[in-house]
Design a protein around this motif. Structure first.
Motif, PDB file in Angstrom:
ATOM      1  N   SER A  49       0.800  -1.056  -0.270  1.00  0.00           N
ATOM      2  CA  SER A  49       0.544  -0.013   0.383  1.00  0.00           C
ATOM      3  C   SER A  49       0.882   1.087  -0.001  1.00  0.00           C
ATOM      4  CB  SER A  49      -0.842   0.233   1.392  1.00  0.00           C
ATOM      5  OG  SER A  49      -0.241   0.295   2.094  1.00  0.00           O
ATOM      6  N   LEU A  68       4.127  -0.484  -2.723  1.00  0.00           N
ATOM      7  CA  LEU A  68       3.140   0.303  -3.806  1.00  0.00           C
ATOM      8  C   LEU A  68       4.181   0.857  -5.524  1.00  0.00           C
ATOM      9  CD1 LEU A  68       0.928   1.354  -4.577  1.00  0.00           C
ATOM     10  CD2 LEU A  68       1.494   3.653  -3.751  1.00  0.00           C
ATOM     11  N   LYS A  74       2.922  -0.675  -8.720  1.00  0.00           N
ATOM     12  CA  LYS A  74       2.552  -0.334 -10.240  1.00  0.00           C
ATOM     13  C   LYS A  74       3.131  -0.406 -11.353  1.00  0.00           C
ATOM     14  CE  LYS A  74       1.132   4.635  -7.573  1.00  0.00           C
ATOM     15  NZ  LYS A  74       2.027   6.051  -7.126  1.00  0.00           N
ATOM     16  N   ASN A  89       1.690  -3.921 -12.843  1.00  0.00           N
ATOM     17  CA  ASN A  89       0.507  -3.757 -12.726  1.00  0.00           C
ATOM     18  C   ASN A  89       0.071  -2.925 -14.061  1.00  0.00           C
ATOM     19  OD1 ASN A  89      -2.265  -1.103 -12.374  1.00  0.00           O
ATOM     20  ND2 ASN A  89      -2.712  -3.487 -11.965  1.00  0.00           N
ATOM     21  N   ARG A 148      -5.277   3.155   3.959  1.00  0.00           N
ATOM     22  CA  ARG A 148      -4.440   3.038   3.214  1.00  0.00           C
ATOM     23  C   ARG A 148      -3.688   2.557   1.427  1.00  0.00           C
ATOM     24  NH1 ARG A 148       1.799   3.604   5.476  1.00  0.00           N
ATOM     25  NH2 ARG A 148       1.277   5.466   5.903  1.00  0.00           N
ATOM     26  N   LYS A 150      -6.599   3.975  -0.898  1.00  0.00           N
ATOM     27  CA  LYS A 150      -6.344   4.624  -1.360  1.00  0.00           C
ATOM     28  C   LYS A 150      -4.933   4.302  -3.068  1.00  0.00           C
ATOM     29  CE  LYS A 150      -3.515   8.797  -0.961  1.00  0.00           C
ATOM     30  NZ  LYS A 150      -2.264   8.605  -1.345  1.00  0.00           N
ATOM     31  N   ALA A 151      -4.232   3.055  -2.042  1.00  0.00           N
ATOM     32  CA  ALA A 151      -3.383   2.682  -3.102  1.00  0.00           C
ATOM     33  C   ALA A 151      -4.478   2.096  -4.022  1.00  0.00           C
ATOM     34  CB  ALA A 151      -2.573   1.664  -2.261  1.00  0.00           C
ATOM     35  N   THR A 178      -6.818   3.294  -5.719  1.00  0.00           N
ATOM     36  CA  THR A 178      -7.215   4.459  -6.373  1.00  0.00           C
ATOM     37  C   THR A 178      -5.562   4.317  -7.542  1.00  0.00           C
ATOM     38  OG1 THR A 178      -6.318   6.067  -5.258  1.00  0.00           O
ATOM     39  CG2 THR A 178      -8.847   5.162  -5.025  1.00  0.00           C
ATOM     40  N   GLU A 179      -4.486   4.635  -7.251  1.00  0.00           N
ATOM     41  CA  GLU A 179      -3.494   4.716  -8.349  1.00  0.00           C
ATOM     42  C   GLU A 179      -3.157   3.258  -9.264  1.00  0.00           C
ATOM     43  OE1 GLU A 179       0.232   6.078  -6.394  1.00  0.00           O
ATOM     44  OE2 GLU A 179      -1.631   6.323  -4.199  1.00  0.00           O
ATOM     45  N   LEU A 180      -4.124   2.760  -9.100  1.00  0.00           N
ATOM     46  CA  LEU A 180      -3.975   0.487 -10.104  1.00  0.00           C
ATOM     47  C   LEU A 180      -4.786   0.638 -10.466  1.00  0.00           C
ATOM     48  CD1 LEU A 180      -2.359  -1.446  -6.519  1.00  0.00           C
ATOM     49  CD2 LEU A 180      -1.141  -0.525  -8.536  1.00  0.00           C
ATOM     50  N   ASP A 181      -5.238  -0.009 -11.797  1.00  0.00           N
ATOM     51  CA  ASP A 181      -6.260  -0.725 -12.574  1.00  0.00           C
ATOM     52  C   ASP A 181      -6.633  -1.957 -12.124  1.00  0.00           C
ATOM     53  OD1 ASP A 181      -7.614  -0.629 -14.329  1.00  0.00           O
ATOM     54  OD2 ASP A 181      -6.125  -1.619 -16.058  1.00  0.00           O
ATOM     55  N   SER A 224      10.745   3.988  -7.316  1.00  0.00           N
ATOM     56  CA  SER A 224      10.814   3.632  -8.859  1.00  0.00           C
ATOM     57  C   SER A 224      11.872   2.922  -9.355  1.00  0.00           C
ATOM     58  CB  SER A 224      10.217   4.096  -9.174  1.00  0.00           C
ATOM     59  OG  SER A 224      10.841   6.304  -9.377  1.00  0.00           O
TER      60      SER A 224
END
Length: 233
Positions: free
Chosen positions: A14, A19, A23, A26, A41, A44-45, A47-50, A203
C-alpha cells in the motif's frame, strides 16, 4: 520469466517500495493483489492501480497469514507470484536502549519468520502454476550492519540465508523461480527516521526488479548494493 499476464500478491503493497512495485507490474499487464494492515491506506493505493485487489491483514500474525493464504488460494487461484515485501526496522543505538532483544524479536518475526511461514503456506499452490516465483525483498543491510540499525541487518541476513536455501531446493523445478532484491536506502516513509529523504526513489527498485524478471536474474542489487556484487566478481 514472463513479465505480463501474472497474478501477483505483494505484501506491504500500500506504500513505499511495495506500491512502486505494484504500479510497475500493474502497468505491464499483471493482476496485482496488495496487502497491508491499514484499510484506509490500502483503499488509497487501489486508486493508483488498474483493477487491483486489496487483502487487509497483518502478516506478522499467524492467524492472518493463514487467512490471507487461504483467501488467495480460494478467491485468486491463478496467483503465481508472491512478493514478500512487508518489513519493519528499529533505529536506535545499543548503548542508549534497553530492550534491544524485544526490538530484535519483532524484526525477526516480521522480516524472517513470518516470510518463511507465509511462503510455506503458498508453496504447494505455486508449484502447481506455470511460471511461478517467490520474490523476497531483503536489503543492502545483508552485507553489513549499521550501528543505527543494530538488529535489522541480522533479520535481513537471516532472510537472505533462507532465500538462498529456497532457491537451491527448487533449482531443478522449472516452474518456480526464487528472487532476492537488495534495496539500499530508499526515500519512503518507512526509512524517514534514518534519512530516507536522501535515498533513491522507490520506483528505481521496481524498475530493477522488472528488468531482472525479464532476464531471469535471481539476485537483484539496486543502487549502492551493486557495489557489493561487483566486489565479489
Amino acid at each position: 520469466m514472463k513479465t505480463t499476464g501474472n497474478t501477483i500478491f505483494i505484501s506491504g503493497g500500500s506504500a513505499g517500495i511495495g506500491l512502486a512495485i505494484a504500479k510497475k507490474l500493474n502497468a505491464a499487464g499483471n493482476k496485482v493483489i496488495i496487502n497491508g494492515r491499514n484499510a484506509e491506506r490500502l483503499q488509497k493505493a487501489l486508486t493508483e492501480l488498474d483493477q487491483a485487489v486489496a487483502i487487509q491483514g497483518d502478516l506478522s500474525v499467524e492467524e492472518d497469514r493463514v487467512r490471507i493464504a487461504n483467501d488467495l488460494k480460494t478467491n485468486h487461484p491463478d496467483v503465481n507470484i508472491i512478493i514478500n515485501n512487508a518489513g519493519t526496522a528499529f533505529a536506535y543505538l545499543l548503548s542508549e536502549t534497553i530492550g534491544a532483544h524485544e526490538k530484535a524479536a519483532i524484526e525477526m518475526n516480521i522480516n524472517y519468520f513470518s516470510i518463511i511461514h507465509f511462503t510455506e503456506l503458498l508453496l504447494p499452490h505455486l508449484l502447481l502454476q506455470d511460471g511461478a516465483a517467490v520474490i523476497n525483498i531483503s536489503s543492502i543491510a545483508v552485507f553489513g550492519s549499521n550501528k543505527m540499525l543494530p538488529t535489522y541487518g541480522a533479520s535481513k541476513a537471516a532472510l537472505h540465508g533462507y532465500t538462498v536455501a529456497l532457491r537451491q531446493t527448487y533449482e531443478d523445478q522449472d516452474n518456480l523461480q526464487v528472487y532476492e532484491v537488495y534495496p539500499p536506502l530508499v526515500n519512503t516513509d518507512f526509512s524517514a527516521e534514518i534519512g530516507g529523504a536522501n535515498g533513491i526513489p522507490a520506483s528505481e527498485v521496481a524498475d530493477e526488479l522488472f528488468l531482472a524478471l525479464d532476464k531471469n536474474q535471481f539476485d537483484v542489487p539496486v543502487g549502492d548494493s551493486k557495489l557489493f556484487f561487483q566486489q565479489t566478481k
